[in-house]
Scaffold this motif. Structure first.
Motif, short mmCIF file in Angstrom:
data_model
loop_
_atom_site.label_atom_id
_atom_site.label_comp_id
_atom_site.label_asym_id
_atom_site.label_seq_id
_atom_site.Cartn_x
_atom_site.Cartn_y
_atom_site.Cartn_z
N ARG A 383 -161.11 -9.85 -84.88
CA ARG A 383 -160.07 -10.36 -83.99
C ARG A 383 -159.28 -11.48 -84.67
NH1 ARG A 383 -158.31 -13.90 -80.20
NH2 ARG A 383 -157.01 -12.93 -78.59
N ASP A 409 -153.29 -4.21 -83.00
CA ASP A 409 -153.74 -3.95 -81.63
C ASP A 409 -155.21 -3.55 -81.59
OD1 ASP A 409 -151.23 -4.52 -80.65
OD2 ASP A 409 -150.57 -2.44 -80.63
N ARG A 410 -155.65 -2.77 -82.55
CA ARG A 410 -157.05 -2.35 -82.59
C ARG A 410 -157.97 -3.54 -82.87
NH1 ARG A 410 -158.05 2.13 -86.73
NH2 ARG A 410 -160.12 2.03 -85.75
N GLN A 413 -158.31 -5.78 -79.61
CA GLN A 413 -158.73 -5.21 -78.33
C GLN A 413 -159.99 -5.91 -77.83
OE1 GLN A 413 -160.56 -1.23 -78.31
NE2 GLN A 413 -160.18 -1.20 -80.53
N ASP A 415 -162.70 -4.82 -76.37
CA ASP A 415 -163.98 -4.15 -76.62
C ASP A 415 -164.38 -4.41 -78.07
OD1 ASP A 415 -166.17 -2.53 -76.91
OD2 ASP A 415 -165.16 -0.67 -76.33
N ARG A 419 -163.59 -2.22 -82.33
CA ARG A 419 -162.69 -2.72 -83.39
C ARG A 419 -163.06 -2.09 -84.74
NH1 ARG A 419 -163.50 -8.90 -81.35
NH2 ARG A 419 -162.30 -8.70 -79.40
#
Length: 435
Positions: A383, A409-410, A413, A415, A419
């Motif tokens: 992240r 974006d991945r 996310q 969750d 990732r």
């Protein structure tokens, strides 16, 4: 006239910020004369051990710093400041944190370098919390209520007494910058890493220090010349005290364990024989054409770096920087190392040479953790990379690369398990950059 004298003379009416560091042993009541304007109050570097019970009269107060004082208990009166965002009590003697001292409005709490053994369950009520600094205490557990801190992005729990990490920590949807070195579960990994590495040793007498290149919480970096080769290098001398990230010893261990990589600024040798016993590392000297990608977060931005107004680059350069940093992180993760502070302010770059990642102050090793925990922690760090991608994309002077946008974006996310890894991220970026 000094600031305290001006305050007592009524000459600071309407002030929004007040800094007082003048050996205070009691809270000056004249501060309440600024109740209708005061937003930032800095009382660090005094000899205070209490705040008034009616502190909440400062109804516009947003920021309170009381570091380097003599508090043994976090004052309950802070809880009466219903709009306060940031509270800092670093380097006191605090052993007790009452539930009433934590208003739900808190966004950033600094309790580094104290004597805290436990935190109240009400910490979980501070659902705005983004940044929590707890390094250098005596904590062995965190309240399960903290699982409700869904906005928490940066957490420092280094140099404490944790035998294990709380499982809920590994699934917080926004946690990106986690430092946990220097705890019982990690110490063996550090010691093993230092002992196992064959990094060369350099005699202090063979180094000639030049100009200071920079200074951080853990140490000072100088340009230096290494004899007899006359090689120009960088030397980091550690300060030895606990920092907001943890122990300098942990930083040195991680930096050594990182080994050599073309886009990583890591150690090439250790220093022996400093006359004061100071520990230090010799690192490659990055060419002066490289500059810092961004400045560190501000009080307002909290967890996000501050870029210069003219910070712009082409999509090709953004891809090059992103690929270089992904490559460095892939290397670290493969060695069981978490950087802990993957930020633009720890990256040097130039348009031709791409990016270089440095500063292992928050770094730590996962050797004593099981595979599932290690994978989860690596995905937390993804992240942080997503935040970097977002910042690079926002400053592209031409069309933003589509694959880089999708990767961002991945990485961001909520969750954690979904990732990508840095292996996959690097493949995506390299394919995008290929002609």
């Amino acid at each position: 006239m000094d600031t305290l004298a001006e305050l007592r003379a009524g000459r600071l009416a309407g002030a929004t910020r007040l800094d007082l560091s003048c050996g205070l042993t009691e809270f000056p009541r004249e501060i309440f004369d600024l109740a209708d304007s005061l937003e930032t109050l800095n009382l660090s570097g005094n000899a205070l051990d209490a705040l008034p019970d009616d502190l909440g009269r400062l109804h516009k107060l947003r920021v309170l710093f009381c570091s380097d004082n003599r508090f043994t208990t976090l004052p309950e009166s802070i809880g009466g400041c219903h709009g306060i965002d940031i509270v800092g009590f670093k380097a006191n003697r605090i052993a007790k944190v009452p539930a009433a001292a934590l208003p739900p409005s808190l966004r950033w709490l600094i309790l580094t370098d104290n004597q805290i053994e436990e935190l109240p369950d009400t910490l979980g009520h501070c659902t705005r919390m983004q940044k929590l600094m707890l390094a250098g205490n005596r904590l062995s557990w965190l309240p399960n209520s903290m699982a409700a801190l869904q906005r928490l992005e940066l957490l420092r729990i280094s140099a404490n007494r944790f035998e294990a990490l709380p499982e809920w920590l590994l699934s917080l949807p926004r946690l990106s910058w986690l430092a946990a070195a220097g705890n019982p579960f990690d110490t063996q990994a550090e010691d093993t890493a230092i002992a196992a590495q064959s990094v060369p040793h350099v005699d202090w007498r063979n180094l000639t220090l030049g100009r200071k290149l920079g200074e951080g919480a853990s140490g000072v970096i100088h340009q230096a010349t290494l004899e007899p080769s006359q090689q120009e290098v960088a030397v980091k001398l550690f300060k030895g005290a606990v920092t907001s990230d943890g122990w300098p010893h942990s930083e040195m261990a991680t930096c050594i364990a990182a080994g050599a990589h073309p886009t990583l600024i890591a150690a090439q040798s250790r220093i022996d024989g400093h006359p004061d016993g100071t520990e230090g590392l010799v690192m490659p000297l990055v060419p002066p054409s490289f500059r810092t990608l961004a400045g560190p977060p501000s009080l307002a931005s909290c967890t996000r770096d501050i870029y210069a107004d003219d910070a712009k680059w082409t999509a090709d350069i953004a891809l090059r920087i992103a690929s270089d940093i992904a490559s460095a992180m892939q290397h670290l993760h493969a060695r069981g190392i978490l950087h802990g502070d993957l930020y633009a302010h720890n990256i040097l770059w130039n348009a031709q040479g791409g990016g270089r990642l440095g500063d292992f102050g928050a770094g730590w090793m996962t050797g004593s953790l099981d595979a599932s925990q290690t994978t989860a922690l690596q995905r937390l760090e993804m992240r942080a990379f997503g935040c970097l991608l977002e910042e690079l994309l926002d400053r592209c002077s031409d069309t933003q690369p589509a694959a880089m946008l999708a990767l961002k974006d991945r990485c961001m996310q909520p969750d954690v398990a979904a990732r990508p890894s840095f292996d996959e991220a690097l493949r995506v970026l390299q394919q995008e950059a290929a002609p």
